[in-house]
Every structure is written in C-alpha cells, then in structure tokens.
Write an enzyme that holds these catalytic residues in place. Structure first.
Site, short mmCIF file in Angstrom:
data_model
loop_
_atom_site.label_atom_id
_atom_site.label_comp_id
_atom_site.label_asym_id
_atom_site.label_seq_id
_atom_site.Cartn_x
_atom_site.Cartn_y
_atom_site.Cartn_z
N HIS A 178 10.18 75.76 30.38
CA HIS A 178 9.11 74.78 30.50
C HIS A 178 9.66 73.39 30.25
O HIS A 178 10.69 73.23 29.58
CB HIS A 178 8.01 75.12 29.49
CG HIS A 178 6.80 74.27 29.59
ND1 HIS A 178 6.63 73.11 28.85
CD2 HIS A 178 5.67 74.40 30.33
CE1 HIS A 178 5.47 72.57 29.14
NE2 HIS A 178 4.87 73.33 30.03
N GLU A 179 9.00 72.37 30.75
CA GLU A 179 9.54 71.02 30.67
C GLU A 179 9.71 70.51 29.24
O GLU A 179 10.40 69.51 29.02
CB GLU A 179 8.67 70.04 31.44
CG GLU A 179 7.29 69.79 30.85
CD GLU A 179 6.59 68.62 31.53
OE1 GLU A 179 5.77 67.97 30.86
OE2 GLU A 179 6.85 68.36 32.71
N THR A 180 9.12 71.17 28.26
CA THR A 180 9.30 70.77 26.87
C THR A 180 10.54 71.38 26.23
O THR A 180 10.86 71.07 25.09
CB THR A 180 8.08 71.17 26.03
OG1 THR A 180 7.88 72.59 26.15
CG2 THR A 180 6.83 70.44 26.49
N LYS A 181 11.24 72.25 26.96
CA LYS A 181 12.39 72.96 26.38
C LYS A 181 13.68 72.18 26.63
O LYS A 181 13.75 71.29 27.45
CB LYS A 181 12.49 74.37 26.97
CG LYS A 181 11.24 75.23 26.73
CD LYS A 181 10.95 75.39 25.25
CE LYS A 181 9.83 76.38 24.97
NZ LYS A 181 8.51 75.88 25.35
N ASN A 182 14.73 72.56 25.90
CA ASN A 182 16.02 71.88 26.01
C ASN A 182 16.54 71.89 27.45
O ASN A 182 16.98 70.88 27.98
CB ASN A 182 17.06 72.54 25.10
CG ASN A 182 16.73 72.40 23.63
OD1 ASN A 182 15.56 72.30 23.25
ND2 ASN A 182 17.75 72.39 22.79
#
Length: 373
Positions: A178-182
């Site tokens: 997901h776009e919040t992940k590293n």
C-alpha cells in the site's frame, strides 16, 4: 502542510508501466511479476512468493490455505489493522484477541499460551511498525500445540528477528505494498510461503480455484476448476510499479532509517517526562516504517495533534482496539486488554517519508519539543 505520508517514486515506475503496456501483457504473472517473485524468493529464501492485489488478499489466501472451519479459533493482537482479523472471520473463525506488550504495541507473547484451547488453529502476530514480535515463544507454542503461525508482515519489509527476515518465520506471511508502506505500488501485496506443503494449493487458490499455473508450466494438458479460490493476482501494471521500487529498496530503506534515527536522537529528552518513544528489543531491528510517540494521556495526544496541525504538520493516530469495535465487541469474551486501549488512546505517529527534508523534520522536532516545554 507537511503530510503524514507521501508516496515515493524512484523514477522508473512510469517507464516500466509503459514497457508492460507495449509488451501486451497487462494481466497478472507477466515478466514484471516474475521479477518481483524472484526478488523475494532470492532475498528472503522463500519456497514461493506470490504477488496479490493487496496485503488483505494475501491474508485471505492464508486463511483459505489453513482450511479453517466455523468455530475454529485464531489468536491475534487487538491493536492491529482490521484486515488482520477480517481475513479469518470471513472463513467463520472465532478471533481470540491478546493484549499488547507494555513495552511496545506488539502482542504480549507471554499472554498467548493461556488463550490456547482445543479449537485453536493459528497464531497471527503483526510486526507493528516493522519491529519484530518476540517470535521464538510463539513458534514454540505452535510446535507444541500443532498450530500454524501466519505473520502479518504488512509493515515489515526489511525487518529482522534475531538475524532472520520478518516474513520467513511462520508457515505463511503477508506483506503489503500500500502507498503508506516502505516499498509501495499504490496497492498490492504478497503471500510468502515458507512451508512447501502450501505451494501447490496456494497457486490454485490464487487462480480462481483452477490449476492454470500448472497448465502454463506444461504440467497438465488443460486447466480446470479443482478447488475453492478467487482472483488474487495483481495486474502487470502494479507489478511493474513495484519492480521499480524493489530496484531502489536499499536507498529507500537507508533514507527512512536515517529519518527514524534522527527523530529518536532529537526527541530522547521526552522520555524523562514520561512520554513513550519506540522500544526496539535486542532481538529486533528498525526498518524505518514509522515513528511514534506514546503520550501520557488521550487529552495530551489530542492537544499535541491540534498544536501540530496549527503549525502545518499532519500527525495521525490509528487502530481502535478490535476487541471493542462495534462489529466484534459482542463476540469478545469480555477480557480487559488495557495496553491495547492505552496505545489506541495515546499513540501518535509523526510524518516519515523518503522526501521529508531535514529542514521539515527539524521543524517537526522543534514543534514537538516546544509543545512539551
């Protein structure tokens, strides 16, 4: 406004997407998917890596592979994202929630054994913030009681436990992109298979319950419906985007960990005031996924969030305890889980993303210190 998160682009994402389009293979398991699979199999030593369209999908595949029946029990932390639980609830399982540790938001491994019953089938730890749970006690309990361990490794890319990569310890593990992940692809996930006994059926479940993967390898004359399953493959466009990120994983990780260390050093004086900073056990490493503070009360967190927003800084909180959620509270056994409630009330996450400049980070640090002064 300094955002909490900003998805990082390495520079090759759109070129690789265009390359996939020109190759004429847009559905799953094309060349870019194969590159991503090889990356995880070689770097992690997995028996099989299978891209999925989300981390949630990877967890749902794990639940299907365990062949859970209604009434089977799965132990997991209450302080986690909702899909850790929904993947198993969809199969009819009863979720048994365990409290967090007093030291950090990961589950309290010492509290798990007392929750095991004859109906228990699996333990599902999440490595909160990319910091490892204490896995040895969980793995020992799993061996003793013949349980499966499924790692929710959604935030755990490049994290380690006693020198072993997170996602390689349980029989199965789920990663999120997901776009919040590293490492991100907007959406996307991966099922990591460490027990070779799950490989063939995982391929079938992922391909709508058919043996299509075996057919394309020339192992069967035609592909047919042979089991339950669903459509869990991501498109080749997602895989192309992800490959650009994986090529730059070392630089991404170095930057995120540097930002994490700077927060830790600059905000260390808050510990003397009773404000919690991330606790990293000696068996775990930092992967730079997120940096949090644990305020001394819910009221203090609300005030700090408001003060930061006034100064143009978007800090956030997350995870309301699942055991007291509107959906699952009627099914919970009534045990109080005070540490899960504490983190839900008091934990605050500061902005951390690759393009956060040193000037922006110093501005955030100064704002936090000024609040406590």
């Amino acid at each position: 406004m300094i955002p909490y998160n900003k998805p990082y682009l390495s520079g090759s994402e759109t070129a690789y997407i265009e390359q996939a389009v020109r190759a004429g293979h847009l559905s799953g398991d094309g060349e870019f998917s194969r590159r991503c699979h090889r990356y995880f199999e070689q770097h992690y030593g997995l028996h099989r890596a299978l891209l999925t369209h989300s981390g949630t999908a990877a967890l749902e595949m794990a639940a299907l592979l365990l062949e859970l029946q209604p009434g089977d029990e799965v132990i997991m932390p209450s302080f986690t994202f909702v899909t850790t639980a929904t993947a198993f609830v969809l199969r009819g399982a009863r979720v048994v929630f365990v409290d967090s540790s007093p030291l950090n938001p990961n589950l309290d491994a010492a509290a798990v054994e007392g929750l095991i019953t004859p109906r228990t089938r699996a333990i599902v730890p999440i490595h909160y913030g990319g910091v490892a749970c204490d896995m040895d006690p969980l793995l020992a309990l799993a061996r003793q009681h013949q349980l499966a361990v499924v790692e929710d490794a959604a935030p755990a890319f490049d994290g380690y436990y006693r020198g072993r990569r997170l996602g390689t310890l349980g029989a199965l593990a789920a990663f999120s992109f997901h776009e919040t992940k590293n490492i991100q692809a907007g959406e996307g996930g991966l099922l990591a298979i460490n027990d070779p006994g799950y490989v063939r059926r995982a391929e079938i479940i992922r391909e709508k319950g058919t043996d299509r993967s075996a057919f394309f390898r020339g192992e069967v004359a035609r592909y047919q419906w042979v089991d339950v399953g669903s459509s869990y493959l991501p498109s080749e466009l997602t895989a192309a985007f992800l490959w650009a990120q994986l090529e730059n994983a070392e630089a991404i990780q170095a930057r995120r960990c540097a930002l994490w260390r700077r927060y830790t050093e600059a905000l260390q004086p808050l510990a003397a005031l009773g404000v919690g900073l991330p606790f990293i056990p000696d068996y775990a490493t930092v992967n730079g996924h997120l940096f949090y503070l644990v305020c001394r009360s819910a009221q203090e967190r609300t005030a700090l969030l408001a003060r930061l927003r006034e100064r143009g800084i978007l800090a956030v909180f997350h995870y309301q305890p699942l055991h007291s959620s509107p959906f699952y509270a009627p099914h919970h056994d009534g045990r109080a889980l005070p540490w899960a409630a504490h983190y839900a009330d008091c934990l605050l996450r500061l902005p951390l993303f690759v393009e956060l400049s040193e000037e922006q980070q110093q501005y955030i640090i100064d704002a936090v210190l000024a609040f406590y002064r």
